[in-house]
Design an enzyme around this catalytic site. Structure first.
Site, PDB file in Angstrom:
ATOM      1  N   GLY A 112     -48.668  -8.642 -97.482  1.00 10.44           N
ATOM      2  CA  GLY A 112     -47.596  -8.619 -98.477  1.00 10.44           C
ATOM      3  C   GLY A 112     -46.345  -9.255 -97.906  1.00 10.44           C
ATOM      4  O   GLY A 112     -46.297  -9.638 -96.730  1.00 10.44           O
ATOM      5  N   LEU A 113     -45.332  -9.373 -98.719  1.00 11.41           N
ATOM      6  CA  LEU A 113     -44.081  -9.999 -98.311  1.00 11.41           C
ATOM      7  C   LEU A 113     -43.364  -9.200 -97.228  1.00 11.41           C
ATOM      8  O   LEU A 113     -43.620  -8.002 -97.053  1.00 11.41           O
ATOM      9  CB  LEU A 113     -43.161 -10.144 -99.522  1.00 11.41           C
ATOM     10  N   SER A 114     -42.460  -9.853 -96.532  1.00 16.56           N
ATOM     11  CA  SER A 114     -41.587  -9.145 -95.599  1.00 16.56           C
ATOM     12  C   SER A 114     -40.780  -8.110 -96.378  1.00 16.56           C
ATOM     13  O   SER A 114     -40.237  -8.402 -97.438  1.00 16.56           O
ATOM     14  CB  SER A 114     -40.636 -10.141 -94.925  1.00 16.56           C
ATOM     15  N   GLY A 115     -40.746  -6.887 -95.876  1.00 18.40           N
ATOM     16  CA  GLY A 115     -40.017  -5.829 -96.566  1.00 18.40           C
ATOM     17  C   GLY A 115     -40.810  -5.116 -97.639  1.00 18.40           C
ATOM     18  O   GLY A 115     -40.288  -4.218 -98.311  1.00 18.40           O
ATOM     19  N   ALA A 116     -42.080  -5.485 -97.798  1.00 22.12           N
ATOM     20  CA  ALA A 116     -42.900  -4.862 -98.844  1.00 22.12           C
ATOM     21  C   ALA A 116     -43.255  -3.417 -98.511  1.00 22.12           C
ATOM     22  O   ALA A 116     -43.558  -2.619 -99.402  1.00 22.12           O
ATOM     23  CB  ALA A 116     -44.176  -5.670 -99.070  1.00 22.12           C
ATOM     24  N   GLY A 117     -43.239  -3.085 -97.225  1.00 13.07           N
ATOM     25  CA  GLY A 117     -43.607  -1.729 -96.810  1.00 13.07           C
ATOM     26  C   GLY A 117     -44.936  -1.650 -96.095  1.00 13.07           C
ATOM     27  O   GLY A 117     -45.502  -0.564 -95.954  1.00 13.07           O
ATOM     28  N   LYS A 118     -45.435  -2.781 -95.620  1.00 15.62           N
ATOM     29  CA  LYS A 118     -46.737  -2.818 -94.953  1.00 15.62           C
ATOM     30  C   LYS A 118     -46.783  -1.917 -93.721  1.00 15.62           C
ATOM     31  O   LYS A 118     -47.675  -1.079 -93.580  1.00 15.62           O
ATOM     32  CB  LYS A 118     -47.082  -4.262 -94.539  1.00 15.62           C
ATOM     33  N   SER A 119     -45.824  -2.125 -92.821  1.00 19.27           N
ATOM     34  CA  SER A 119     -45.818  -1.358 -91.570  1.00 19.27           C
ATOM     35  C   SER A 119     -45.560   0.122 -91.818  1.00 19.27           C
ATOM     36  O   SER A 119     -46.160   0.988 -91.167  1.00 19.27           O
ATOM     37  CB  SER A 119     -44.771  -1.920 -90.610  1.00 19.27           C
ATOM     38  N   SER A 131     -49.430 -12.520 -93.550  1.00 17.53           N
ATOM     39  CA  SER A 131     -50.665 -13.300 -93.783  1.00 17.53           C
ATOM     40  C   SER A 131     -50.645 -13.931 -95.175  1.00 17.53           C
ATOM     41  O   SER A 131     -51.387 -13.504 -96.058  1.00 17.53           O
ATOM     42  CB  SER A 131     -51.909 -12.427 -93.581  1.00 17.53           C
TER      43      SER A 131
END
Length: 205
Positions: free
Chosen positions: A31-38, A105
């Protein structure tokens, strides 16, 4: 490469998985940067770890401090970054671990290339589909501001495209609902496909 052969280990993935009492798998958060993946991957890992699972979280920022510190952000370097991560993740899954990877990615080709290295049951794509407007509002690292000003080039979502998955196993928008509910959805899915067995599911209830 003709003189290099694959060495078969006396202990295989099945034996390692049996010892750990779990089914190894790679969850690929994109997902985008800041999407909440981590954040999402970290919360899931914590829940799994506390329930007795053997896990490891690969994070996009962290690998650039060591494994990929020689790489920049050109298209070629980004591809190589993900290739390396995919290979490391495969080794970790072979070790019997539940692996969580949180990387932008941005292209389907990159993600599909990593997926192709795993049996169907051992790769789970999680699309963290939080809208660009929300990601930009969050901007936890100040990267969107820099991208908008031209300080950062080829920034995914602004000056470089993000190709959303066409058939992700799970899609989660972190701007809707709370983290506990989102982690619960992941746990329920993993239980349904028997990554989490009935006994350990009780510890996650």
């Amino acid at each position: 490469m003709t003189n290099i052969v694959w060495h078969q280990h006396p202990v295989d993935q099945a034996a390692r998985a049996e010892q750990k009492g779990q089914n190894p798998v790679l969850l690929w958060f994109t997902g985008l940067s800041g999407a909440g993946k981590s954040t999402l991957a970290g919360a899931l890992e914590r829940a799994l770890f506390e329930a007795g699972f053997h896990t490891y979280l690969l994070d996009g920022d962290n690998v650039r401090h060591g494994l990929c510190k020689d790489l920049g952000f050109t298209v070629e370097d980004r591809d190589e970054n993900l290739r390396r991560v995919g290979e490391v993740a495969k080794l970790m899954v072979d070790a019997g671990l539940v692996v969580l990877s949180a990387f932008i990615s941005p292209t389907r080709e990159e993600r599909d290339s990593i997926r192709a290295r795993f049996p169907v049951s051992q790769f789970i794509e999680v699309h963290v589909s939080t809208p660009l407007s929300v990601c930009e509002q969050r901007d936890p690292k100040g990267l969107y501001v820099k991208a908008r000003s031209g300080e950062i080039s080829n920034f995914t979502g602004i000056s470089s495209p993000y190709e959303a998955p066409l058939a992700a196993e799970l899609t989660i928008d972190t701007s809707k609902g709370d983290l506990v509910t989102q982690v619960r959805a992941l746990i329920d899915y993993l239980t349904a496909i028997n990554v989490i067995n009935a006994d350990k599911a009780k510890a996650l209830a």
